[in-house]
Design a protein around this motif. Structure first.
Motif, PDB file in Angstrom:
ATOM      1  N   ARG A 137     -32.904  73.061  94.670  1.00 17.80           N
ATOM      2  CA  ARG A 137     -33.457  74.580  94.183  1.00 17.80           C
ATOM      3  C   ARG A 137     -33.965  75.392  95.591  1.00 17.80           C
ATOM      4  NH1 ARG A 137     -39.136  75.318  90.929  1.00 17.80           N
ATOM      5  NH2 ARG A 137     -39.373  77.535  90.889  1.00 17.80           N
ATOM      6  N   ARG A 138     -33.368  76.650  95.541  1.00 21.97           N
ATOM      7  CA  ARG A 138     -33.880  77.330  96.638  1.00 21.97           C
ATOM      8  C   ARG A 138     -34.913  78.147  96.206  1.00 21.97           C
ATOM      9  NH1 ARG A 138     -27.496  78.961  96.943  1.00 21.97           N
ATOM     10  NH2 ARG A 138     -27.326  77.658  95.379  1.00 21.97           N
ATOM     11  N   ARG A 139     -36.033  78.165  97.166  1.00 18.35           N
ATOM     12  CA  ARG A 139     -37.264  78.728  96.919  1.00 18.35           C
ATOM     13  C   ARG A 139     -37.406  80.214  97.508  1.00 18.35           C
ATOM     14  NH1 ARG A 139     -40.529  74.963  94.762  1.00 18.35           N
ATOM     15  NH2 ARG A 139     -39.810  72.811  94.829  1.00 18.35           N
ATOM     16  N   GLY A 140     -37.877  81.117  96.886  1.00 16.40           N
ATOM     17  CA  GLY A 140     -38.314  82.370  97.525  1.00 16.40           C
ATOM     18  C   GLY A 140     -37.231  83.405  97.105  1.00 16.40           C
ATOM     19  N   THR A 141     -37.383  84.848  97.471  1.00 22.74           N
ATOM     20  CA  THR A 141     -36.397  85.890  97.208  1.00 22.74           C
ATOM     21  C   THR A 141     -35.208  85.570  98.034  1.00 22.74           C
ATOM     22  OG1 THR A 141     -38.426  87.352  97.039  1.00 22.74           O
ATOM     23  CG2 THR A 141     -36.326  88.137  97.145  1.00 22.74           C
ATOM     24  N   ARG A 147     -36.139  82.126 103.161  1.00 25.29           N
ATOM     25  CA  ARG A 147     -34.957  81.397 102.519  1.00 25.29           C
ATOM     26  C   ARG A 147     -33.695  81.471 103.120  1.00 25.29           C
ATOM     27  NH1 ARG A 147     -33.668  82.074  96.003  1.00 25.29           N
ATOM     28  NH2 ARG A 147     -31.436  81.674  96.405  1.00 25.29           N
TER      29      ARG A 147
END
Length: 439
Positions: A137-141, A147
């Motif tokens: 899972r990639r976090r942040g905008t 990111r």
């Protein structure tokens, strides 16, 4: 190619597998298949054999019936490629006909046949967890600084020694510049590319160059050593920064080259006489390309030149109607986006830069990738020792598939040269292309 195939109705794993995939491909496949039961099916003189080591490989494909499922099976070691990987992904269009086939386009009888085959082979079951090499899972905008730093680290911070195995001594991770497809070494071609960039930027002693996404410092070292400029190189990869700094010191150029662990958006010590960005803007993204162009334009002095060297899309790689999870996005370049040349040129123009020249180097990148694949295969045992078999397989599949994508014109690469106009619109550019290249 002789087609020694199993008798109709054969119940071996290999025969059933080949039959199912040929149903999906809508015709014979030029590959040999070996099943976990030791059975073999397909042309005896095929250049490549696909080995299914277990039923888990089928489950991966069943849960992701496209190139991602095939990629997961290969990376995890549930499926192996015995022979020439180019023969598998090149011909004729095996990946296109199987890995990128929308199963909804099959007729009902074909769907039933494939489903029945997978059921009999024991492919039905829980979704296997993805290999650890796949980004989670990639976090942040998307394309925020934090990111971007995380996803860049996923790609580049896997070990400098591993990259050296296939990039060679030049440590340049972008396409080389070949004067002839059959002569010259990779190192000579990379040196020619770096010098081409320097000449397009018209670098000369005393000038100040910003190298955005400086990698392992090769451009910065070349520009300082051969063109007498002072260079600031920025990267957000910690491992790249450490090795680039060491290479600069080893070259005796620490007084003229500074390598920073810094996002280009945080560079505030302009103006620069020239800016190079080689293989970096693919990480910027469509939503940020305007901000990228504005920032670099602000850092240029009047009549300063910018060269942007980047892979570009030719046609959409993923359509909105039939989105498919991309192997490259999950394993190689998370959040990477290939923009068409027109979008990049428009962003520069809107930032107040004048686009003066573009040059497509598509064939050059195909040649470069072929050399990288050769180097990786030659040093395979050492690659596996350094990063493990799964990551080594990931890079081999990516590099080989990329070579074919460039060869077939599915993607391309452009060097875009732009200038920030001076007073009364003066560009400072000589009248002829040969003169501004310094030929």
């Amino acid at each position: 190619m002789s087609a020694t195939r199993p008798e109709p109705g054969s119940t071996t794993a290999a025969a059933r597998l080949l039959s199912a995939f040929e149903t999906i491909a809508d015709g014979p496949l030029p590959v040999r298949v070996r099943g976990w039961d030791g059975s073999v099916a397909g042309p005896a003189d095929a250049e490549v054999t696909v080995v299914f080591r277990n039923r888990r490989a089928l489950r991966r494909i069943l849960w992701s019936p496209n190139e991602l499922g095939l990629g997961r099976a290969y990376v995890a070691g549930d499926m192996e490629i015995d022979g020439d990987i180019f023969a598998l992904i090149d011909g004729p269009d095996v990946i296109e006909r199987v890995g990128r086939r929308d199963l909804r386009t099959l007729d009902r009888a074909s769907i039933r046949r494939v489903a029945s085959t997978f059921l009999r082979l024991g492919a039905v079951g829980l979704r296997p967890p993805p290999p650890a090499e796949e980004i989670g899972r990639r976090r942040g905008t998307k394309h925020s600084k934090a990111r971007d730093a995380a996803v860049v680290s996923h790609h580049y911070d896997v070990g400098n020694d591993f990259y050296r195995l296939f990039l060679g001594p030049s440590m340049v991770y972008s396409c080389a510049y070949w004067t002839d497809a059959d002569t010259g070494t990779l190192e000579q071609a990379q040196d020619a590319k770096l010098d081409l960039v320097c000449r397009k930027l018209h670098l000369s002693p005393g000038m100040r160059l910003l190298d955005v996404g400086c990698g392992w410092g090769s451009m910065a070292i070349h520009a300082a050593r051969h063109h007498g400029v002072s260079v600031v190189g920025v990267t957000i990869s910690r491992e790249q920064c450490e090795l680039a700094t060491a290479r600069v010191a080893e070259a005796g150029l620490s007084d003229r080259v500074q390598i920073r662990l810094q996002d280009y958006r945080d560079v505030d010590d302009g103006p620069y006489d020239a800016i190079s960005s080689i293989g970096m803007s693919e990480h910027v993204g469509e939503s940020r390309i305007g901000e990228y162009a504005d920032r670099l334009a602000d850092l240029l002095r009047p009549q300063g030149r910018l060269l942007n060297h980047a892979i570009a899309s030719v046609a959409p790689l993923v359509t909105e109607r039939h989105p498919k999870p991309a192997f490259v996005d999950r394993y190689i370049f998370p959040d990477g986006e290939l923009l068409p040349l027109s979008h990049v040129a428009a962003a520069f123009e809107q930032a107040g830069l004048e686009v003066r020249d573009t040059e497509a180097l598509r064939e050059h990148y195909a040649l470069t990738l072929r050399r990288w694949v050769h180097n990786l295969r030659t040093n395979w045992d050492e690659a596996v020792r350094l990063v493990g078999a799964a990551r080594a397989r990931t890079w081999l599949l990516y590099l080989a598939a990329s070579a074919l994508s460039f060869e077939r014109g599915r993607i391309t690469i452009h060097q875009v040269l732009a200038v920030r106009a001076g007073s009364a619109g003066a560009s400072g550019m000589p009248l002829t292309r040969g003169k501004w290249l310094g030929d």
